[in-house]
Design a protein around this motif. Structure first.
Motif, PDB file in Angstrom:
ATOM      1  N   TYR A 133       0.853  -1.195   0.000  1.00  0.00           N
ATOM      2  CA  TYR A 133       0.000   0.000   0.000  1.00  0.00           C
ATOM      3  C   TYR A 133       0.887   1.243   0.000  1.00  0.00           C
ATOM      4  CZ  TYR A 133      -3.038  -3.732   1.643  1.00  0.00           C
ATOM      5  OH  TYR A 133      -3.703  -4.927   1.768  1.00  0.00           O
ATOM      6  N   PRO A 134       1.275   1.734  -1.167  1.00  0.00           N
ATOM      7  CA  PRO A 134       2.190   2.881  -1.242  1.00  0.00           C
ATOM      8  C   PRO A 134       1.603   4.167  -0.677  1.00  0.00           C
ATOM      9  CG  PRO A 134       1.366   2.276  -3.410  1.00  0.00           C
ATOM     10  CD  PRO A 134       0.957   1.181  -2.493  1.00  0.00           C
ATOM     11  N   GLU A 135       0.284   4.177  -0.398  1.00  0.00           N
ATOM     12  CA  GLU A 135      -0.307   5.366   0.218  1.00  0.00           C
ATOM     13  C   GLU A 135       0.147   5.552   1.665  1.00  0.00           C
ATOM     14  OE1 GLU A 135      -3.209   3.502  -2.692  1.00  0.00           O
ATOM     15  OE2 GLU A 135      -2.023   2.813  -0.991  1.00  0.00           O
ATOM     16  N   ILE A 136       0.717   4.504   2.274  1.00  0.00           N
ATOM     17  CA  ILE A 136       1.158   4.607   3.672  1.00  0.00           C
ATOM     18  C   ILE A 136       2.383   5.506   3.748  1.00  0.00           C
ATOM     19  CG2 ILE A 136       2.103   3.352   5.647  1.00  0.00           C
ATOM     20  CD1 ILE A 136       0.436   0.945   4.814  1.00  0.00           C
ATOM     21  N   ASN A 137       2.245   6.617   4.449  1.00  0.00           N
ATOM     22  CA  ASN A 137       3.345   7.571   4.604  1.00  0.00           C
ATOM     23  C   ASN A 137       4.123   7.299   5.885  1.00  0.00           C
ATOM     24  OD1 ASN A 137       4.606   9.908   3.343  1.00  0.00           O
ATOM     25  ND2 ASN A 137       4.063  10.985   5.224  1.00  0.00           N
ATOM     26  N   GLU A 138       3.404   7.058   6.972  1.00  0.00           N
ATOM     27  CA  GLU A 138       4.022   6.713   8.244  1.00  0.00           C
ATOM     28  C   GLU A 138       3.168   5.671   8.947  1.00  0.00           C
ATOM     29  OE1 GLU A 138       5.017   9.961  10.831  1.00  0.00           O
ATOM     30  OE2 GLU A 138       5.625  11.255   9.167  1.00  0.00           O
ATOM     31  N   MET A 139       3.832   4.763   9.651  1.00  0.00           N
ATOM     32  CA  MET A 139       3.137   3.776  10.460  1.00  0.00           C
ATOM     33  C   MET A 139       3.828   3.718  11.810  1.00  0.00           C
ATOM     34  SD  MET A 139       2.205  -0.228   9.658  1.00  0.00           S
ATOM     35  CE  MET A 139       3.474  -0.256   8.429  1.00  0.00           C
ATOM     36  N   ASP A 140       3.044   3.693  12.876  1.00  0.00           N
ATOM     37  CA  ASP A 140       3.583   3.660  14.229  1.00  0.00           C
ATOM     38  C   ASP A 140       2.876   2.579  15.026  1.00  0.00           C
ATOM     39  OD1 ASP A 140       5.674   5.296  15.072  1.00  0.00           O
ATOM     40  OD2 ASP A 140       4.436   6.292  16.558  1.00  0.00           O
ATOM     41  N   LEU A 141       3.567   1.532  15.369  1.00  0.00           N
ATOM     42  CA  LEU A 141       3.050   0.518  16.281  1.00  0.00           C
ATOM     43  C   LEU A 141       3.804   0.723  17.593  1.00  0.00           C
ATOM     44  CD1 LEU A 141       3.022  -2.629  13.942  1.00  0.00           C
ATOM     45  CD2 LEU A 141       1.412  -0.702  14.039  1.00  0.00           C
ATOM     46  N   ASN A 142       3.169   1.404  18.538  1.00  0.00           N
ATOM     47  CA  ASN A 142       3.850   1.782  19.770  1.00  0.00           C
ATOM     48  C   ASN A 142       2.853   1.985  20.903  1.00  0.00           C
ATOM     49  OD1 ASN A 142       5.960   2.646  21.498  1.00  0.00           O
ATOM     50  ND2 ASN A 142       5.419   4.782  21.057  1.00  0.00           N
ATOM     51  N   PRO A 143       2.942   1.148  21.940  1.00  0.00           N
ATOM     52  CA  PRO A 143       3.935   0.081  22.036  1.00  0.00           C
ATOM     53  C   PRO A 143       3.455  -1.225  21.428  1.00  0.00           C
ATOM     54  CG  PRO A 143       2.759   0.250  24.096  1.00  0.00           C
ATOM     55  CD  PRO A 143       2.210   1.336  23.214  1.00  0.00           C
ATOM     56  N   VAL A 144       4.446  -2.012  21.001  1.00  0.00           N
ATOM     57  CA  VAL A 144       4.242  -3.427  20.740  1.00  0.00           C
ATOM     58  C   VAL A 144       4.786  -4.151  21.968  1.00  0.00           C
ATOM     59  CG1 VAL A 144       4.897  -5.395  19.299  1.00  0.00           C
ATOM     60  CG2 VAL A 144       4.508  -3.151  18.252  1.00  0.00           C
ATOM     61  N   ILE A 145       3.959  -4.953  22.627  1.00  0.00           N
ATOM     62  CA  ILE A 145       4.418  -5.658  23.817  1.00  0.00           C
ATOM     63  C   ILE A 145       4.824  -7.075  23.421  1.00  0.00           C
ATOM     64  CG2 ILE A 145       3.821  -6.474  26.127  1.00  0.00           C
ATOM     65  CD1 ILE A 145       1.982  -4.148  26.456  1.00  0.00           C
ATOM     66  N   VAL A 146       6.081  -7.386  23.671  1.00  0.00           N
ATOM     67  CA  VAL A 146       6.623  -8.698  23.333  1.00  0.00           C
ATOM     68  C   VAL A 146       6.541  -9.580  24.579  1.00  0.00           C
ATOM     69  CG1 VAL A 146       8.519  -9.917  22.222  1.00  0.00           C
ATOM     70  CG2 VAL A 146       8.267  -7.456  21.889  1.00  0.00           C
ATOM     71  N   HIS A 147       5.949 -10.761  24.421  1.00  0.00           N
ATOM     72  CA  HIS A 147       5.797 -11.702  25.527  1.00  0.00           C
ATOM     73  C   HIS A 147       6.764 -12.862  25.339  1.00  0.00           C
ATOM     74  CE1 HIS A 147       2.138  -9.399  26.122  1.00  0.00           C
ATOM     75  NE2 HIS A 147       1.717  -9.759  24.915  1.00  0.00           N
ATOM     76  N   GLU A 148       6.747 -13.767  26.299  1.00  0.00           N
ATOM     77  CA  GLU A 148       7.557 -14.975  26.160  1.00  0.00           C
ATOM     78  C   GLU A 148       7.122 -15.742  24.916  1.00  0.00           C
ATOM     79  OE1 GLU A 148       8.519 -19.152  28.529  1.00  0.00           O
ATOM     80  OE2 GLU A 148       7.392 -17.555  29.532  1.00  0.00           O
ATOM     81  N   HIS A 149       5.818 -15.716  24.648  1.00  0.00           N
ATOM     82  CA  HIS A 149       5.268 -16.308  23.433  1.00  0.00           C
ATOM     83  C   HIS A 149       4.287 -15.308  22.823  1.00  0.00           C
ATOM     84  CE1 HIS A 149       7.070 -20.145  24.436  1.00  0.00           C
ATOM     85  NE2 HIS A 149       6.503 -20.110  25.632  1.00  0.00           N
ATOM     86  N   GLY A 150       4.594 -14.824  21.647  1.00  0.00           N
ATOM     87  CA  GLY A 150       3.690 -13.907  20.956  1.00  0.00           C
ATOM     88  C   GLY A 150       3.947 -12.446  21.258  1.00  0.00           C
ATOM     89  N   VAL A 151       3.207 -11.605  20.546  1.00  0.00           N
ATOM     90  CA  VAL A 151       3.291 -10.157  20.721  1.00  0.00           C
ATOM     91  C   VAL A 151       1.888  -9.570  20.737  1.00  0.00           C
ATOM     92  CG1 VAL A 151       5.527  -9.978  19.565  1.00  0.00           C
ATOM     93  CG2 VAL A 151       3.434  -9.729  18.233  1.00  0.00           C
ATOM     94  N   SER A 152       1.762  -8.400  21.347  1.00  0.00           N
ATOM     95  CA  SER A 152       0.487  -7.672  21.363  1.00  0.00           C
ATOM     96  C   SER A 152       0.708  -6.278  20.792  1.00  0.00           C
ATOM     97  CB  SER A 152      -0.056  -7.547  22.794  1.00  0.00           C
ATOM     98  OG  SER A 152      -0.274  -8.817  23.372  1.00  0.00           O
ATOM     99  N   ILE A 153      -0.090  -5.907  19.779  1.00  0.00           N
ATOM    100  CA  ILE A 153      -0.023  -4.553  19.218  1.00  0.00           C
ATOM    101  C   ILE A 153      -0.977  -3.686  20.027  1.00  0.00           C
ATOM    102  CG2 ILE A 153      -0.135  -3.164  17.126  1.00  0.00           C
ATOM    103  CD1 ILE A 153       1.796  -5.528  16.920  1.00  0.00           C
ATOM    104  N   VAL A 154      -0.448  -2.907  20.943  1.00  0.00           N
ATOM    105  CA  VAL A 154      -1.294  -2.131  21.848  1.00  0.00           C
ATOM    106  C   VAL A 154      -1.873  -0.920  21.135  1.00  0.00           C
ATOM    107  CG1 VAL A 154      -1.329  -0.782  23.972  1.00  0.00           C
ATOM    108  CG2 VAL A 154      -0.058  -2.941  23.867  1.00  0.00           C
TER     109      VAL A 154
END
Length: 727
Positions: free
Chosen positions: A682-703
């Motif tokens: 999707y070249p229309e995306i100018n900026e993307m911010d995933l913050n915070p991403v919480i990293v667990h022992e298994h898996g991640v959560s996009i907060v």
């Protein structure tokens, strides 16, 4: 070779030729004559009949013979007409000395556009404008007017005439190396940096490319050409402006962090370019890389006649990431046989006075060291070259003999030697002999260490060369219809921001684990939605006009009871309206509270010079202050995603510290790869911010997820029938 007729011109017209010695139009002709230019010189001045014995022409179109190149020294405003006349004669290229173009403002940019249009209309390639000129040293085509520039095998590209003069002067005074070409790149109105790289990559007289860069018009194409070039020839580059972070964006943390200084350095290094940050190292590094074999194993030995220099050198090299291993037992035994009992032989090797009466021992030690298969190169530090000066003149002959031996040794062993000498400024003949054999000598220990370290850096790059790293973007290939619809819907509504639930949906469509987030438009609905979550919830304002939710007090955490949820809904709405009364508020997002873990940030930004880049680092609200992050130009491979995680200062935390279990690096790397894919899809995306991403022992959560669009870019790719064509 599109630039061959320009850079290897067989005839030059000097437009603005003059009899006044202080003017460029005189200096250029005199220099071409003095340096025995192999081609033909045509002075052009309507008021003169001859200059320096050469027939003068009123205009270029009056010249009876072919003209390959024009040096134009007339004022900026004359350029369009001059180029029109050059076009009539079939001139291939022109060097434009004048300033007053894009570098001075709106009117200058307008004039630069007119000049470029005139050149393109007449098929003339332009060097500059705002350039100091160019030189082809092998042909004597000196269009700068600078005398006695040493000839050699280094091509110099510079956007600063003063920096070029500094580099040329250093070469003349301190080295036996010189230049094949010099190009004052100027404003890059026409010929761009990447086109010069293509030319020099194929030029048999050029062994290394040295660059001073202030700005770049087509950074991604430059990376593509650099990636092809560095496998064949080294590129050494100093980028000015590191103290400026460029244009900061208030739209996202990524936009604020990923400034030109960070992006450029990692992009250049990924293309195999040796990036220099200290101007005093620029020419020495080019000299070294153009003269010596690379180091294939990142392991260096240090040979010294004093412990202090050896220790300092070891510290500097260690800081540069170089290994200093012990010599193998056989090499150590051989050294002990020829050195005093007090000598230290593991590495660094300290001769402990063994060379005071016989400096030729340096060559014997060097040969033993370089025969050790664990050692890739040798740095000699201390007094070599000065024994005949300090102790006895008779020792000078021994030093000269050692210099001959070491020079031949480099060719025989195919391993480099770099030398630091306290007596370099005295210019003893032994050091001149070393340079004759291609062994560089420096009076700065820091510079000597840097020079041998770049041989290891280049060796490592060649060993790990990634043929698939072409910096090409494949637009839309991984886009899905539902994702296109999300972006198209936002743009049709006049929004350049995806709402958080839209951003998370887009991520989910491309493989990020499912989100349970839902929007509530009333307190009753908020209570109902929260009841389906089965755990504590977080509530956040949803508005395209409020990007930084925390600043608007639009976030509430750890909500459990019905009363807490109702109060939170009312409070969030009140605070949001107070923060921005005219905000378009869509409601409140309800989401399960994420499990505890390590907070990181993953983001992308569209850089004006290099296109899309991706960022990873420690996350949370302190991200812009901690600034522990890494960047790469998109697209990234699995290897580069892994390296992004490993090169941050916080990397050890991912493995677990103080008895804690580590975090899921595999899932984190997967998110990085998906974000890279999204930008291509999707070249229309100018900026993307995933913050915070919480990293667990298994898996991640996009907060939290924020995606900012660039509406204008939609038309470049979205409606382009060739939208799969690489950029």
């Amino acid at each position: 070779m599109a630039l061959d007729r320009v850079l290897n011109a067989e005839s030059v017209a000097v437009i603005g030729a003059s009899k006044t010695e202080t003017k460029r139009g005189f200096q250029a002709i005199r220099t071409l004559i003095d340096e025995k230019y192999e081609g033909i010189i045509y002075p052009v001045n309507p008021k003169e009949k001859s200059i320096l014995g050469l027939k003068c022409y009123k205009k270029v179109s009056d010249i009876e013979y072919n003209v390959d190149m024009a040096l134009i020294t007339t004022p900026a405003k004359t350029l369009p007409a001059v180029l029109e006349d050059c076009g009539k004669k079939g001139v291939q290229g022109a060097v434009i000395i004048a300033g007053g173009f894009g570098e001075v403002g709106i009117e200058g940019k307008k004039l630069e556009k007119e000049v470029l249009q005139a050149a393109q209309k007449n098929n003339i390639r332009l060097i500059g404008p705002n350039t100091s000129g160019m030189m082809n040293l092998k042909a004597g085509m000196n269009l700068v007017g600078l005398k006695d520039v040493p000839k050699g095998n280094i091509a110099l590209l510079s956007q600063s005439g003063n920096m070029a003069l500094t580099i040329m002067t250093e070469a003349k005074l301190k080295s036996l190396k010189g230049f094949s070409y010099y190009i004052g790149v100027g404003n890059e109105a026409d010929i761009k940096f990447h086109e010069y790289l293509e030319f020099f990559r194929n030029d048999p007289d050029t062994k290394a490319i040295l660059m001073y860069v202030e700005g770049m018009r087509e950074g991604r194409k430059f990376l593509q050409e650099a990636h092809k070039t560095t496998l064949k020839k080294p590129i050494i580059l100093l980028k000015s402006g590191r103290s400026s972070t460029g244009k900061r964006s208030a739209g996202s943390h990524t936009g604020a962090l990923a400034g030109m200084s960070y992006v450029a350095k990692t992009a250049f290094q990924r293309a195999g370019i040796v990036v220099i940050e200290n101007s005093t190292e620029l020419f020495p590094v080019a000299e070294t890389l153009s003269s010596l074999p690379i180091i294939k194993n990142n392991r260096i030995a240090i040979l010294a006649d004093g412990g202090g220099h050896a220790t300092v050198a070891a510290d500097i090299l260690s800081d540069l990431g170089i290994e200093i291993p012990e010599l193998n037992p056989r090499a150590q035994a051989k050294l002990k046989k020829i050195l005093p009992a007090a000598a230290s032989v593991p590495n660094p090797i300290d001769v402990a006075g063994g060379t005071d009466t016989n400096p030729a021992l340096f060559a014997d030690c060097a040969d033993i060291i370089l025969q050790d298969p664990n050692i890739g190169g040798l740095l000699i530090v201390g007094l070599f070259g000065g024994y005949g000066i300090r102790f006895a003149p008779s020792l000078s002959l021994m030093e000269e003999d050692a210099a001959h031996q070491m020079g031949k040794m480099v060719a025989k062993r195919k391993k480099p030697i770099v030398l630091h000498s306290l007596y370099n400024s005295e210019k003893p003949h032994s050091l001149h002999l070393l340079r004759y054999y291609g062994i560089p000598v420096y009076d700065s220990l820091d510079v000597a260490c840097k020079c041998i370290s770049v041989l290891a850096e280049r060796g490592t790059y060649i060993q790990k060369y990634h043929g698939k790293t072409k910096f090409e973007l494949q637009w839309r290939q991984k886009a899905v219809p539902e994702g296109i619809a999300i972006i198209k819907n936002a743009l049709e509504q006049g929004r350049n921001v995806l709402l958080e639930h839209e951003a998370k949906k887009l991520l989910q469509l491309h493989g990020i684990p499912a989100f349970k987030d839902r929007i509530a438009s009333s307190a009753d609905e908020a209570v109902s939605v929260a009841g389906t979550m089965g755990s504590s919830v977080v509530m956040k304002i949803v508005s395209p006009d409020i990007l930084h939710k925390t600043d608007a007090r639009g976030v509430r955490l750890n909500l459990n009871t019905e009363s807490d949820i109702r109060d939170a809904f009312d409070s969030i709405m009140t605070c949001a309206k107070k923060y921005k009364p005219d905000a378009d508020i869509k409601g409140v997002l309800i989401a399960p509270m994420a499990r505890k873990g390590l907070e990181v940030i993953i983001g992308t930004k569209y850089d004006a010079q290099f296109g899309p880049v991706i960022l990873y680092g420690l996350g949370g609200i302190m991200v812009e202050y901690i600034k522990d992050f890494s960047t790469r130009v998109i697209p990234i491979s699995s290897t580069y995603a892994k390296s992004m995680l490993e090169e941050t200062s916080s990397a050890p935390i991912l493995n677990g510290i103080r008895g804690e279990k580590g975090y899921d690096k595999r899932s984190l790397k997967n998110v990085l790869m998906i974000c890279s894919d999204l930008v291509e899809a999707y070249p229309e995306i100018n900026e993307m911010d995933l913050n915070p991403v919480i990293v667990h022992e298994h898996g991640v959560s996009i907060v939290d997820a924020r995606i900012i669009l660039c509406p204008g870019r939609k038309n470049l790719y979205y409606e382009n029938t060739n939208n799969n064509k690489p950029l």
